[in-house]
Motif scaffolding. Structure first.
Motif, PDB file in Angstrom:
ATOM      1  N   LEU A   1      -0.782  -5.422   2.159  1.00 25.85           N
ATOM      2  CA  LEU A   1      -1.605  -4.218   2.003  1.00 25.85           C
ATOM      3  C   LEU A   1      -1.880  -3.565   3.358  1.00 25.85           C
ATOM      4  O   LEU A   1      -1.788  -2.337   3.494  1.00 25.85           O
ATOM      5  CB  LEU A   1      -2.940  -4.542   1.301  1.00 25.85           C
ATOM      6  CG  LEU A   1      -2.932  -4.381  -0.231  1.00 25.85           C
ATOM      7  CD1 LEU A   1      -2.085  -5.457  -0.881  1.00 25.85           C
ATOM      8  CD2 LEU A   1      -4.342  -4.396  -0.790  1.00 25.85           C
ATOM      9  N   VAL A   2      -2.214  -4.395   4.347  1.00 31.31           N
ATOM     10  CA  VAL A   2      -2.560  -3.841   5.666  1.00 31.31           C
ATOM     11  C   VAL A   2      -1.317  -3.279   6.351  1.00 31.31           C
ATOM     12  O   VAL A   2      -1.344  -2.172   6.904  1.00 31.31           O
ATOM     13  CB  VAL A   2      -3.269  -4.912   6.528  1.00 31.31           C
ATOM     14  CG1 VAL A   2      -3.386  -4.447   7.981  1.00 31.31           C
ATOM     15  CG2 VAL A   2      -4.649  -5.219   5.951  1.00 31.31           C
ATOM     16  N   ALA A   3      -0.202  -4.019   6.309  1.00 34.15           N
ATOM     17  CA  ALA A   3       1.010  -3.538   6.994  1.00 34.15           C
ATOM     18  C   ALA A   3       1.572  -2.279   6.331  1.00 34.15           C
ATOM     19  O   ALA A   3       2.098  -1.396   7.005  1.00 34.15           O
ATOM     20  CB  ALA A   3       2.072  -4.636   7.036  1.00 34.15           C
ATOM     21  N   LEU A   4       1.478  -2.209   5.018  1.00 29.79           N
ATOM     22  CA  LEU A   4       2.038  -1.052   4.318  1.00 29.79           C
ATOM     23  C   LEU A   4       1.071   0.136   4.295  1.00 29.79           C
ATOM     24  O   LEU A   4       1.434   1.224   3.847  1.00 29.79           O
ATOM     25  CB  LEU A   4       2.422  -1.445   2.880  1.00 29.79           C
ATOM     26  CG  LEU A   4       3.623  -2.403   2.759  1.00 29.79           C
ATOM     27  CD1 LEU A   4       3.709  -2.989   1.364  1.00 29.79           C
ATOM     28  CD2 LEU A   4       4.930  -1.694   3.125  1.00 29.79           C
ATOM     29  N   GLY A   5      -0.146  -0.065   4.763  1.00 30.90           N
ATOM     30  CA  GLY A   5      -1.127   1.019   4.730  1.00 30.90           C
ATOM     31  C   GLY A   5      -1.512   1.383   3.302  1.00 30.90           C
ATOM     32  O   GLY A   5      -1.622   2.566   2.938  1.00 30.90           O
ATOM     33  N   ALA A   6      -1.739   0.349   2.489  1.00 33.25           N
ATOM     34  CA  ALA A   6      -2.072   0.569   1.075  1.00 33.25           C
ATOM     35  C   ALA A   6      -3.492   1.098   0.918  1.00 33.25           C
ATOM     36  O   ALA A   6      -4.305   1.020   1.844  1.00 33.25           O
ATOM     37  CB  ALA A   6      -1.921  -0.744   0.308  1.00 33.25           C
ATOM     38  N   THR A   7      -3.756   1.649  -0.258  1.00 37.06           N
ATOM     39  CA  THR A   7      -5.104   2.109  -0.594  1.00 37.06           C
ATOM     40  C   THR A   7      -5.575   1.356  -1.831  1.00 37.06           C
ATOM     41  O   THR A   7      -4.844   1.256  -2.820  1.00 37.06           O
ATOM     42  CB  THR A   7      -5.114   3.620  -0.895  1.00 37.06           C
ATOM     43  OG1 THR A   7      -4.591   4.306   0.252  1.00 37.06           O
ATOM     44  CG2 THR A   7      -6.520   4.117  -1.192  1.00 37.06           C
ATOM     45  N   VAL A   8      -6.794   0.824  -1.760  1.00 40.28           N
ATOM     46  CA  VAL A   8      -7.378   0.095  -2.883  1.00 40.28           C
ATOM     47  C   VAL A   8      -8.280   1.054  -3.652  1.00 40.28           C
ATOM     48  O   VAL A   8      -9.210   1.634  -3.074  1.00 40.28           O
ATOM     49  CB  VAL A   8      -8.201  -1.117  -2.395  1.00 40.28           C
ATOM     50  CG1 VAL A   8      -8.794  -1.869  -3.582  1.00 40.28           C
ATOM     51  CG2 VAL A   8      -7.345  -2.043  -1.536  1.00 40.28           C
ATOM     52  N   TYR A   9      -7.978   1.245  -4.925  1.00 42.02           N
ATOM     53  CA  TYR A   9      -8.823   2.082  -5.785  1.00 42.02           C
ATOM     54  C   TYR A   9      -9.751   1.164  -6.568  1.00 42.02           C
ATOM     55  O   TYR A   9      -9.297   0.240  -7.232  1.00 42.02           O
ATOM     56  CB  TYR A   9      -7.955   2.904  -6.755  1.00 42.02           C
ATOM     57  CG  TYR A   9      -7.226   4.034  -6.077  1.00 42.02           C
ATOM     58  CD1 TYR A   9      -6.102   3.777  -5.290  1.00 42.02           C
ATOM     59  CD2 TYR A   9      -7.665   5.351  -6.197  1.00 42.02           C
ATOM     60  CE1 TYR A   9      -5.432   4.806  -4.642  1.00 42.02           C
ATOM     61  CE2 TYR A   9      -6.998   6.387  -5.558  1.00 42.02           C
ATOM     62  CZ  TYR A   9      -5.888   6.117  -4.783  1.00 42.02           C
ATOM     63  OH  TYR A   9      -5.235   7.132  -4.138  1.00 42.02           O
ATOM     64  N   THR A  10     -11.043   1.429  -6.461  1.00 41.95           N
ATOM     65  CA  THR A  10     -12.019   0.610  -7.181  1.00 41.95           C
ATOM     66  C   THR A  10     -12.646   1.449  -8.294  1.00 41.95           C
ATOM     67  O   THR A  10     -12.281   2.606  -8.497  1.00 41.95           O
ATOM     68  CB  THR A  10     -13.131   0.118  -6.234  1.00 41.95           C
ATOM     69  OG1 THR A  10     -14.016   1.203  -5.963  1.00 41.95           O
ATOM     70  CG2 THR A  10     -12.557  -0.428  -4.932  1.00 41.95           C
ATOM     71  N   THR A  11     -13.593   0.854  -8.981  1.00 39.39           N
ATOM     72  CA  THR A  11     -14.276   1.567 -10.057  1.00 39.39           C
ATOM     73  C   THR A  11     -15.123   2.717  -9.523  1.00 39.39           C
ATOM     74  O   THR A  11     -15.564   3.560 -10.288  1.00 39.39           O
ATOM     75  CB  THR A  11     -15.168   0.590 -10.850  1.00 39.39           C
ATOM     76  OG1 THR A  11     -15.752  -0.345  -9.939  1.00 39.39           O
ATOM     77  CG2 THR A  11     -14.354  -0.165 -11.878  1.00 39.39           C
ATOM     78  N   SER A  12     -15.352   2.760  -8.181  1.00 41.42           N
ATOM     79  CA  SER A  12     -16.180   3.854  -7.679  1.00 41.42           C
ATOM     80  C   SER A  12     -15.582   4.646  -6.521  1.00 41.42           C
ATOM     81  O   SER A  12     -16.107   5.689  -6.166  1.00 41.42           O
ATOM     82  CB  SER A  12     -17.554   3.318  -7.265  1.00 41.42           C
ATOM     83  OG  SER A  12     -17.409   2.284  -6.325  1.00 41.42           O
TER      84      SER A  12
END
Lengths: 264, 155
Positions: free
Chosen positions: A126-137
């Motif tokens: 996640l960190v190396a790929l520059g991912a985004t975490v979508y949460t419930t808020s």
């Protein structure tokens, strides 16, 4: 096992309400960490909220240059997905080496990142790929999501819904697995994108981190020899019965070189 | 208490279960299917592997309540009409066990591996059995058995 209450909500709203109404609740995704931990009484939530049947948390899709994976997607499904293999083969490869086949059939992406085990594989991706975490808020960048050992930016009752990964030009993950648990004694994920190279290290410290001196060197020359002469400090790295801090520092270089070679 | 309905070895089962009941305990203590072994109870040894909807999982790391609506196959469900499953035959023919404690989990995992990858090679067997520990054999005969069992399953 001690007594607890069990809930199986079908929607995110229902899950949030159950969480708000319970004394000491815990969400459960695949259960591959929380069930063994509860058996040992290392965690003793009053209520288990099993999010395994919430349809909104499922699924893998690719849209343009973005791969999206639902929080409840099992490691085995990520490993076996044609969409993942075609868009980010390094992620498919990573998922295929988590734990063992039985664990991969239950464990999930969302559960793994919410737990943020310092030796888990996914945080490095996640960190190396520059991912985004979508949460419930909200949306949280991967670097802001993983905050400390077993700690994340998630608030009480906030749940991971999905993760989006920008498709890199090339990427690879290499780990030195603990021979018993298959957790990463150290693991390095290298990704080259249009914005440059990112190198993320898991298993070596308290929490996933970026190796910025490697990134600079690989930005100039994306080849294993580019890392020659850069010494990695053992300061602050984990030292335990599996490996000393110095050993892990050496692994960071070795695995980063292998990952660069593997990425091609 | 949750009421669950599931199929175990093709037989419908409905049971009221405590939330804390593990799938392994449901199978062994409530249904009397003691072929599923619990070796470590920390989800490392793989002796408790059963198939849930056709996929191998560690039944000591799954709550019985989570198995609601699923189809479970245990080691007792492999033999048909008194005839051993080809993988069970292969384990016997290749002397792939000594004490036998890990064998139910080994066989269940091996059947799943051979079903997913009918032409698997030795490296795939070794990788596939990473979550199944045997403390007697040294694995050599287990690997031979899985190769032979996979071949027999291909027909």
């Amino acid at each position: 096992m001690y007594e607890f209450e069990y809930h199986q909500p079908k929607t995110l709203e229902e899950a949030a309400k159950l969480f708000a109404d319970a004394d000491d609740p815990q969400f459960m995704a695949g259960g591959q960490t929380i069930i063994p931990v509860m058996k040992q009484h290392l965690a003793m939530p009053s209520d288990i909220i099993d999010i395994g049947r919430i349809a909104d948390l499922q699924g893998i899709s690719v849209d343009g240059d973005t791969l999206t994976i639902g929080a409840m997607t099992r490691h085995g499904d990520v490993a076996g997905s044609d969409e993942v293999r075609k868009s980010i083969p390094a992620l498919s490869d990573l998922a295929s080496h988590i734990g063992d086949p039985a664990v991969r059939n239950r464990g999930t992406l969302g559960g793994s990142i919410a737990n943020n085990d310092p030796a888990a594989d996914y945080p490095a991706a996640l960190v190396a790929l520059g991912a985004t975490v979508y949460t419930t808020s909200r949306e949280i960048s991967a670097e802001d999501f993983f905050t400390a050992m077993f700690e994340t930016a998630l608030e009480d009752g906030e749940m991971v819904v999905k993760v989006t990964f920008p498709v890199p030009e090339k990427a690879a993950y290499e780990k030195f697995p603990n021979p018993a648990s298959r957790y990463a004694t150290t693991g390095v994920f290298v990704a080259r994108t249009g914005d440059g190279v990112r190198v993320a290290v898991t298993g070596a410290g308290a929490c996933v981190f970026r190796q910025s001196d490697f990134e600079k060197a690989l930005d100039t020359d994306f080849s294993p020899p580019a890392l020659d002469g850069i010494s990695v400090s053992a300061d602050g790295l984990n030292s335990d019965l599996h490996a000393s801090a110095e050993y892990r520092a050496n692994l960071i270089t070795v695995l980063a070189k292998r990952a660069v070679k593997h990425a091609g | 208490m949750p009421v669950i309905s599931l199929s175990v070895n093709g037989i419908p089962v409905t049971a009221e279960v405590e939330p804390r009941l593990l799938l392994s305990s449901l199978l062994r203590d409530h249904l009397g299917l003691t072929g599923t072994h619990v070796g470590c109870d920390t989800s490392q040894c793989g002796a408790c592997v059963v198939h849930v909807d056709g996929k191998p999982v560690k039944s000591c790391a799954m709550l019985a309540a989570q198995a609601d609506g699923t189809q479970i196959t245990t080691i007792e469900g492999l033999a048909q009409k008194g005839k051993l499953h080809p993988m069970q035959e292969a384990f016997r023919d290749n002397h792939a066990l000594q004490c036998g404690f890990c064998t139910p989990g080994m066989v269940m995992m091996s059947v799943a591996l051979a079903t997913e990858q009918p032409d698997l090679d030795e490296a795939a067997v070794c990788k596939g059995l990473e979550g199944n520990l045997c403390r007697c054999t040294g694995y050599q005969n287990i690997i031979k058995a899985v190769m032979a069992g996979a071949k027999a399953m291909r027909g």
